[in-house]
Write an enzyme that holds these catalytic residues in place. Sequence first.
Site, PDB file in Angstrom:
ATOM      1  N   ASP A  49       0.743  -1.277  -0.117  1.00 31.86           N
ATOM      2  CA  ASP A  49       0.092   0.030  -0.096  1.00 31.86           C
ATOM      3  C   ASP A  49       0.733   0.997   0.091  1.00 31.86           C
ATOM      4  O   ASP A  49       0.449   2.227   0.747  1.00 31.86           O
ATOM      5  CB  ASP A  49      -0.909  -0.045   1.039  1.00 31.86           C
ATOM      6  CG  ASP A  49      -1.694  -1.247   1.435  1.00 31.86           C
ATOM      7  OD1 ASP A  49      -2.210  -1.698   0.459  1.00 31.86           O
ATOM      8  OD2 ASP A  49      -1.504  -1.840   2.349  1.00 31.86           O
ATOM      9  N   THR A  83       2.017   6.649   0.308  1.00 35.46           N
ATOM     10  CA  THR A  83       1.090   5.988   1.534  1.00 35.46           C
ATOM     11  C   THR A  83      -0.218   5.991   0.882  1.00 35.46           C
ATOM     12  O   THR A  83      -0.808   7.085   0.474  1.00 35.46           O
ATOM     13  CB  THR A  83       1.380   6.516   2.708  1.00 35.46           C
ATOM     14  OG1 THR A  83       0.444   5.917   3.618  1.00 35.46           O
ATOM     15  CG2 THR A  83       1.175   7.980   2.823  1.00 35.46           C
ATOM     16  N   ARG A  84      -0.786   4.829   0.552  1.00 33.60           N
ATOM     17  CA  ARG A  84      -2.249   4.809   0.052  1.00 33.60           C
ATOM     18  C   ARG A  84      -3.355   4.923   0.941  1.00 33.60           C
ATOM     19  O   ARG A  84      -4.064   5.253   0.711  1.00 33.60           O
ATOM     20  CB  ARG A  84      -2.337   3.601  -0.795  1.00 33.60           C
ATOM     21  CG  ARG A  84      -1.434   3.708  -2.159  1.00 33.60           C
ATOM     22  CD  ARG A  84      -1.652   2.841  -3.196  1.00 33.60           C
ATOM     23  NE  ARG A  84      -0.783   3.025  -4.232  1.00 33.60           N
ATOM     24  CZ  ARG A  84       0.441   2.321  -4.400  1.00 33.60           C
ATOM     25  NH1 ARG A  84       0.554   1.141  -3.606  1.00 33.60           N
ATOM     26  NH2 ARG A  84       1.401   2.467  -5.297  1.00 33.60           N
ATOM     27  N   VAL A  85      -2.900   4.077   2.199  1.00 35.88           N
ATOM     28  CA  VAL A  85      -4.212   4.002   2.999  1.00 35.88           C
ATOM     29  C   VAL A  85      -3.913   4.869   4.388  1.00 35.88           C
ATOM     30  O   VAL A  85      -4.852   5.065   5.060  1.00 35.88           O
ATOM     31  CB  VAL A  85      -4.570   2.543   3.306  1.00 35.88           C
ATOM     32  CG1 VAL A  85      -5.157   1.988   2.420  1.00 35.88           C
ATOM     33  CG2 VAL A  85      -3.164   1.953   3.839  1.00 35.88           C
TER      34      VAL A  85
END
Length: 493
Positions: free
Chosen positions: A325, A350-352
């Site tokens: 992620d 950072t995706r989440v």
Amino acid sequence: MKNFSAYLNTTGEIGYVEQVAEAIIYVSGLPKAKPDEIVIFETGEFGQVFSVQPNYVEILIFSKKNINQGTRVTRTNEVLKIPVGYELLGRVIDPLGKPLGNVKPLKTPTEKRPIDTPAAGIVKRRPVTKPFETGILLVDLAIPLGHGQRELIVGDRKTGKTSFLTRTILNQTRRGNICVYAAIGKKKLDVKKAEEFFAKNGVLDKIVIIASGSGDSTGVIYLTPYTAMTISEYFRDDGKDVLLVLDDLSSHAKFYREISLLGRRFPGRNSYPSDIFYTHARLMERAGNFITEKGEASITCLTVAEAAAGDLSGYIETNLMSMTDGHLYFDKNLFYEGRRPAINPFLSVTRVGKQTQTQLRRDVNREIMSFLSLYEKMQSFIHFGAELNENVKATLATGEMIINFFNQAINEVVPINLQIVAFSMLWANMWRRQDTAVIRTQLHQILQAYNSDKEIRARIDKLIENDSFNSLLGVLKAEGPQIIKAVSQKYGN
Ligand code: ATP
Ligand code: MG
């Protein structure tokens, strides 16, 4: 486990070693052998069925001892299981679950689990909602993570990846979480260093270290991340938030390539076997945020990949990027410039993590990222030798101050509330016109005060109740100088 003749009596199948190719052994005469089944040699060694062919099976051996042609082998009808339990905390073990080093004797846990299991399905998964704190200013403020996130740590050799991870582990254990550190094919000295760092900080009893050395058999090194994941899953099923560190999967890929080539599998890109993506993806899928019988629990997985000469587009790196992620990029050039940590915020993702943030943290995050990109642009400006106006000069000075603020000593972890307040003080110019050394000392004093003085800690924590950056800055106008004064009276010289 039982011995060779006991297994021979129950399974009734006897095979013979035909050929030995280092970690892979070709055995004939085991027609019912299944993939991943454990076999036992008459000399007492174990191995795992690596692949099943019409006339022979390939065995991956777990020891470095020489096996002779003609040695007898039998099946066990069992898969590889390792002991899991709270007894492992504070220990360094090998990937087969045996303790390393000569510390207190291990009370062997009673529960055993197979190390290669399928990942939990969608029904048991939950979205990532809890913020994960590393204690590293640049990451928590600019590239925040969440519990259950899988983040790749990618960068050149010797750019501070492991030091970042050991500090993150330290911060997580201080917050009461369990950490599992897998050192995959590392030098014994490096493992020892990590262990000593944890012991010195008094947190070793919250950590399990699974270590395989570069001198171990390839089969054992290959198992390391699976063992670490299985142990993490045990704690997760008990309702704990676990941090799992895999250091590093690019060497794991290399060892897997070695095994596959010895097993005469058809080489693909860069000679890696065609299932290398599957091998890693299946492992990474086992991390995440889950609902268990004991409530919500997560496995946050920080995976290291080594890049060569700053190249992020390598085969294994890009594979891993697509399974995680996001990634933190450790930039060699920044490391040479003296930035610690040498994370490049513009090339990191950072995706989440951002969805776990409070409004206040989101504000701070936005402010930092937009300022840093402005600062980057201005810096390229100076290269032209253009004449600088006052505005530009002020931005450059502030930028330098902020970059210095993010420089962190090798043993320092900063709690998140303090990070936000300290950054706000800097942003509000409370330390203006003082050199960086002074700011560093004052920061260090505040950290000391925050860790040891209840009153100052309460005052700082209270500031975080503000729900936006602007209101925090407003309150800080009066409160900030008072905190600085109180701290320097107590801890200053
Ligand atoms: P490898 O490729 O060998 O795994 P790595 O990327 O994990 O290396 P580290 O071993 O963590 O890098 O660090 C490399 C060197 O940089 C070490 O000597 C370490 O002491 C130094 N270092 C890392 N972070 C810091 C820091 N914040 N302050 C001072 N020195 C640091
Ligand atoms: Mg390292």
